[in-house]
Design an enzyme around this catalytic site. Sequence first.
Site, PDB file in Angstrom:
ATOM      1  N   PRO A  11       0.845  -1.616   0.068  1.00  0.00           N
ATOM      2  CA  PRO A  11       0.186   0.308  -0.383  1.00  0.00           C
ATOM      3  C   PRO A  11       0.454   1.290  -0.133  1.00  0.00           C
ATOM      4  O   PRO A  11       1.637   1.474   0.810  1.00  0.00           O
ATOM      5  CB  PRO A  11      -0.967   0.344   1.464  1.00  0.00           C
ATOM      6  CG  PRO A  11      -0.641  -1.648   1.664  1.00  0.00           C
ATOM      7  CD  PRO A  11       0.465  -1.857   1.217  1.00  0.00           C
ATOM      8  N   ASN A  12       0.220   1.723  -1.294  1.00  0.00           N
ATOM      9  CA  ASN A  12       0.838   3.040  -0.812  1.00  0.00           C
ATOM     10  C   ASN A  12       2.879   3.466  -1.839  1.00  0.00           C
ATOM     11  O   ASN A  12       3.118   5.338  -2.473  1.00  0.00           O
ATOM     12  CB  ASN A  12       1.136   4.231   0.267  1.00  0.00           C
ATOM     13  CG  ASN A  12      -0.454   4.227   0.633  1.00  0.00           C
ATOM     14  OD1 ASN A  12      -1.410   5.179   0.289  1.00  0.00           O
ATOM     15  ND2 ASN A  12      -0.578   3.827   2.269  1.00  0.00           N
ATOM     16  N   ARG A  19       5.374  12.553  -3.072  1.00  0.00           N
ATOM     17  CA  ARG A  19       4.945  13.014  -1.619  1.00  0.00           C
ATOM     18  C   ARG A  19       5.859  12.343  -1.156  1.00  0.00           C
ATOM     19  O   ARG A  19       6.652  11.111  -0.960  1.00  0.00           O
ATOM     20  CB  ARG A  19       3.681  12.300  -1.588  1.00  0.00           C
ATOM     21  CG  ARG A  19       2.531  12.904  -2.013  1.00  0.00           C
ATOM     22  CD  ARG A  19       1.922  12.935  -1.579  1.00  0.00           C
ATOM     23  NE  ARG A  19       0.981  13.509  -0.460  1.00  0.00           N
ATOM     24  CZ  ARG A  19       0.787  13.107   0.768  1.00  0.00           C
ATOM     25  NH1 ARG A  19      -0.550  12.507   0.350  1.00  0.00           N
ATOM     26  NH2 ARG A  19      -0.049  13.540   2.184  1.00  0.00           N
ATOM     27  N   TYR A  24      11.281   8.973   2.424  1.00  0.00           N
ATOM     28  CA  TYR A  24      11.410   8.375   0.584  1.00  0.00           C
ATOM     29  C   TYR A  24      12.239   8.227  -0.713  1.00  0.00           C
ATOM     30  O   TYR A  24      12.645   7.231  -1.363  1.00  0.00           O
ATOM     31  CB  TYR A  24       9.775   7.432   0.750  1.00  0.00           C
ATOM     32  CG  TYR A  24       8.835   7.071   1.473  1.00  0.00           C
ATOM     33  CD1 TYR A  24       9.292   6.122   2.244  1.00  0.00           C
ATOM     34  CD2 TYR A  24       7.941   7.971   1.976  1.00  0.00           C
ATOM     35  CE1 TYR A  24       8.529   5.115   3.380  1.00  0.00           C
ATOM     36  CE2 TYR A  24       7.080   7.521   2.931  1.00  0.00           C
ATOM     37  CZ  TYR A  24       7.226   6.722   3.760  1.00  0.00           C
ATOM     38  OH  TYR A  24       7.362   5.732   5.094  1.00  0.00           O
ATOM     39  N   ASN A  75       8.305  -5.523  -0.263  1.00  0.00           N
ATOM     40  CA  ASN A  75       8.259  -3.824   0.817  1.00  0.00           C
ATOM     41  C   ASN A  75       6.406  -4.183   1.429  1.00  0.00           C
ATOM     42  O   ASN A  75       5.602  -3.176  -0.709  1.00  0.00           O
ATOM     43  CB  ASN A  75       9.127  -2.945   0.678  1.00  0.00           C
ATOM     44  CG  ASN A  75       8.806  -1.615   1.334  1.00  0.00           C
ATOM     45  OD1 ASN A  75       7.713  -1.931   1.750  1.00  0.00           O
ATOM     46  ND2 ASN A  75       9.440  -0.618   1.010  1.00  0.00           N
ATOM     47  N   ALA A  78       2.485  -1.006   5.269  1.00  0.00           N
ATOM     48  CA  ALA A  78       1.610   0.071   6.292  1.00  0.00           C
ATOM     49  C   ALA A  78       1.669  -1.789   6.469  1.00  0.00           C
ATOM     50  O   ALA A  78       2.091  -1.832   7.424  1.00  0.00           O
ATOM     51  CB  ALA A  78       1.043   0.417   6.672  1.00  0.00           C
ATOM     52  N   HIS A  81       3.027  -4.219   9.466  1.00  0.00           N
ATOM     53  CA  HIS A  81       2.793  -3.786  10.985  1.00  0.00           C
ATOM     54  C   HIS A  81       1.003  -4.100  11.313  1.00  0.00           C
ATOM     55  O   HIS A  81       1.765  -3.972  12.570  1.00  0.00           O
ATOM     56  CB  HIS A  81       2.903  -2.487  11.073  1.00  0.00           C
ATOM     57  CG  HIS A  81       4.541  -2.025  10.480  1.00  0.00           C
ATOM     58  ND1 HIS A  81       5.409  -1.802  11.226  1.00  0.00           N
ATOM     59  CD2 HIS A  81       4.651  -0.505   9.811  1.00  0.00           C
ATOM     60  CE1 HIS A  81       6.323  -1.056  10.288  1.00  0.00           C
ATOM     61  NE2 HIS A  81       5.641  -0.137   9.251  1.00  0.00           N
ATOM     62  N   ASP A  88       1.251 -15.781   7.009  1.00  0.00           N
ATOM     63  CA  ASP A  88       0.692 -16.671   7.207  1.00  0.00           C
ATOM     64  C   ASP A  88       1.186 -17.935   5.511  1.00  0.00           C
ATOM     65  O   ASP A  88       1.585 -18.509   5.784  1.00  0.00           O
ATOM     66  CB  ASP A  88      -0.609 -17.197   7.399  1.00  0.00           C
ATOM     67  CG  ASP A  88      -1.021 -17.170   8.646  1.00  0.00           C
ATOM     68  OD1 ASP A  88      -0.047 -16.800   9.584  1.00  0.00           O
ATOM     69  OD2 ASP A  88      -2.510 -16.807   8.890  1.00  0.00           O
ATOM     70  N   GLU A  99      12.140  -9.305   3.269  1.00  0.00           N
ATOM     71  CA  GLU A  99      11.587  -7.976   3.402  1.00  0.00           C
ATOM     72  C   GLU A  99      12.895  -7.016   3.852  1.00  0.00           C
ATOM     73  O   GLU A  99      14.050  -7.142   3.615  1.00  0.00           O
ATOM     74  CB  GLU A  99      11.637  -8.272   4.716  1.00  0.00           C
ATOM     75  CG  GLU A  99      10.538  -7.475   5.480  1.00  0.00           C
ATOM     76  CD  GLU A  99      10.221  -6.907   7.169  1.00  0.00           C
ATOM     77  OE1 GLU A  99      10.391  -7.940   8.087  1.00  0.00           O
ATOM     78  OE2 GLU A  99       8.981  -6.248   7.512  1.00  0.00           O
ATOM     79  N   HIS A 101      12.356  -2.333   3.639  1.00  0.00           N
ATOM     80  CA  HIS A 101      12.227  -1.184   3.526  1.00  0.00           C
ATOM     81  C   HIS A 101      12.726  -0.103   3.283  1.00  0.00           C
ATOM     82  O   HIS A 101      13.829  -0.130   3.434  1.00  0.00           O
ATOM     83  CB  HIS A 101      11.185  -0.829   5.489  1.00  0.00           C
ATOM     84  CG  HIS A 101      10.376  -2.048   5.426  1.00  0.00           C
ATOM     85  ND1 HIS A 101       9.031  -1.515   5.000  1.00  0.00           N
ATOM     86  CD2 HIS A 101      11.083  -3.072   6.299  1.00  0.00           C
ATOM     87  CE1 HIS A 101       8.879  -2.808   5.429  1.00  0.00           C
ATOM     88  NE2 HIS A 101       9.826  -3.717   6.052  1.00  0.00           N
ATOM     89  N   ILE A 102      12.552   1.156   2.823  1.00  0.00           N
ATOM     90  CA  ILE A 102      13.272   1.588   1.757  1.00  0.00           C
ATOM     91  C   ILE A 102      13.712   2.894   3.493  1.00  0.00           C
ATOM     92  O   ILE A 102      14.322   3.460   3.228  1.00  0.00           O
ATOM     93  CB  ILE A 102      12.468   2.721   1.144  1.00  0.00           C
ATOM     94  CG1 ILE A 102      11.890   1.805   0.358  1.00  0.00           C
ATOM     95  CG2 ILE A 102      12.888   4.053   1.047  1.00  0.00           C
ATOM     96  CD1 ILE A 102      11.099   2.983  -1.318  1.00  0.00           C
ATOM     97  N   SER A 103      13.136   3.399   4.176  1.00  0.00           N
ATOM     98  CA  SER A 103      12.966   4.146   5.786  1.00  0.00           C
ATOM     99  C   SER A 103      13.376   3.070   6.104  1.00  0.00           C
ATOM    100  O   SER A 103      13.494   1.578   6.679  1.00  0.00           O
ATOM    101  CB  SER A 103      11.880   4.437   6.057  1.00  0.00           C
ATOM    102  OG  SER A 103      10.823   3.875   6.349  1.00  0.00           O
ATOM    103  N   ARG A 108      11.959   5.366  13.245  1.00  0.00           N
ATOM    104  CA  ARG A 108      10.989   5.767  13.025  1.00  0.00           C
ATOM    105  C   ARG A 108       9.339   5.774  14.516  1.00  0.00           C
ATOM    106  O   ARG A 108      10.151   5.256  15.095  1.00  0.00           O
ATOM    107  CB  ARG A 108       9.672   5.868  11.944  1.00  0.00           C
ATOM    108  CG  ARG A 108      10.629   6.406  10.880  1.00  0.00           C
ATOM    109  CD  ARG A 108      10.127   5.481   9.039  1.00  0.00           C
ATOM    110  NE  ARG A 108       8.915   6.255   9.335  1.00  0.00           N
ATOM    111  CZ  ARG A 108       8.774   6.579   8.420  1.00  0.00           C
ATOM    112  NH1 ARG A 108       8.797   5.545   7.278  1.00  0.00           N
ATOM    113  NH2 ARG A 108       7.108   7.527   7.855  1.00  0.00           N
ATOM    114  N   ARG A 112       5.788   1.684  13.882  1.00  0.00           N
ATOM    115  CA  ARG A 112       7.101   0.882  12.899  1.00  0.00           C
ATOM    116  C   ARG A 112       8.158   0.281  12.921  1.00  0.00           C
ATOM    117  O   ARG A 112       8.801  -0.599  12.552  1.00  0.00           O
ATOM    118  CB  ARG A 112       7.017   2.160  11.882  1.00  0.00           C
ATOM    119  CG  ARG A 112       6.411   2.931  11.233  1.00  0.00           C
ATOM    120  CD  ARG A 112       6.841   3.564  10.032  1.00  0.00           C
ATOM    121  NE  ARG A 112       6.127   5.240  10.203  1.00  0.00           N
ATOM    122  CZ  ARG A 112       5.062   5.271   9.373  1.00  0.00           C
ATOM    123  NH1 ARG A 112       4.700   3.998   8.435  1.00  0.00           N
ATOM    124  NH2 ARG A 112       4.337   6.623   9.441  1.00  0.00           N
TER     125      ARG A 112
END
Length: 155
Positions: A11-12, A19, A24, A75, A78, A81, A88, A99, A101-103, A108, A112
């Site tokens: 998502p996102n 943005r 990011y 990735n 959200a 989390h 599963d 896994e 994550h960019i950030s 943070r 997270r």
Amino acid sequence: MDPVVFVLNGPNLNLLGLREPAVYGSSTLADVEALARATGDRLGLVVECRQSNHEGDLVDWIQEARTRARGIVLNAGALTHTSVAIHDAIRGVGVPTIEVHISNVHARESFRHHSYISPVAAGVIVGLGLDGYDLALQALARRIKRPDPSEPITA
Ligand code: CA2
């Protein structure tokens, strides 16, 4: 035929570059996917990229990987989390999943800091920006060629 690896974004992540560049960066999702495919070419992997804002799509794609892919770069945004369903699915298919994550999620908000994916991931890369995708593909390429990571590297 070179081994297939899925690069899945949740998502996102379609908003990348549009943005929040301070968090990011300024590259778009299309840039990420083009880089991943180029890295795949270099490593002898066929990289298939997909993005969805819907948890069920990610679950379906992880299940699809059972018969179609030798590895997954994920990735989950959200959903990392929150999603027992993705946990599963990864556990159920047994396809090595890295896994990404960019950030640096640990620098943070506390919500997270927990990941439902990390316990079932083959590895976790956080905070290295878009390089994380590249590094994850390198790790999968090595793993596909040398399935037991405890063996010494010879090449
Ligand atoms: O750091 C990462 O890669 C994250 O997976 C990104 C997720 C976030 O929920 C995770 O905690 C960490 C969010 C992706 C949202 O991406 C945006 C990009 C530009 C503008 C707004 C959101």
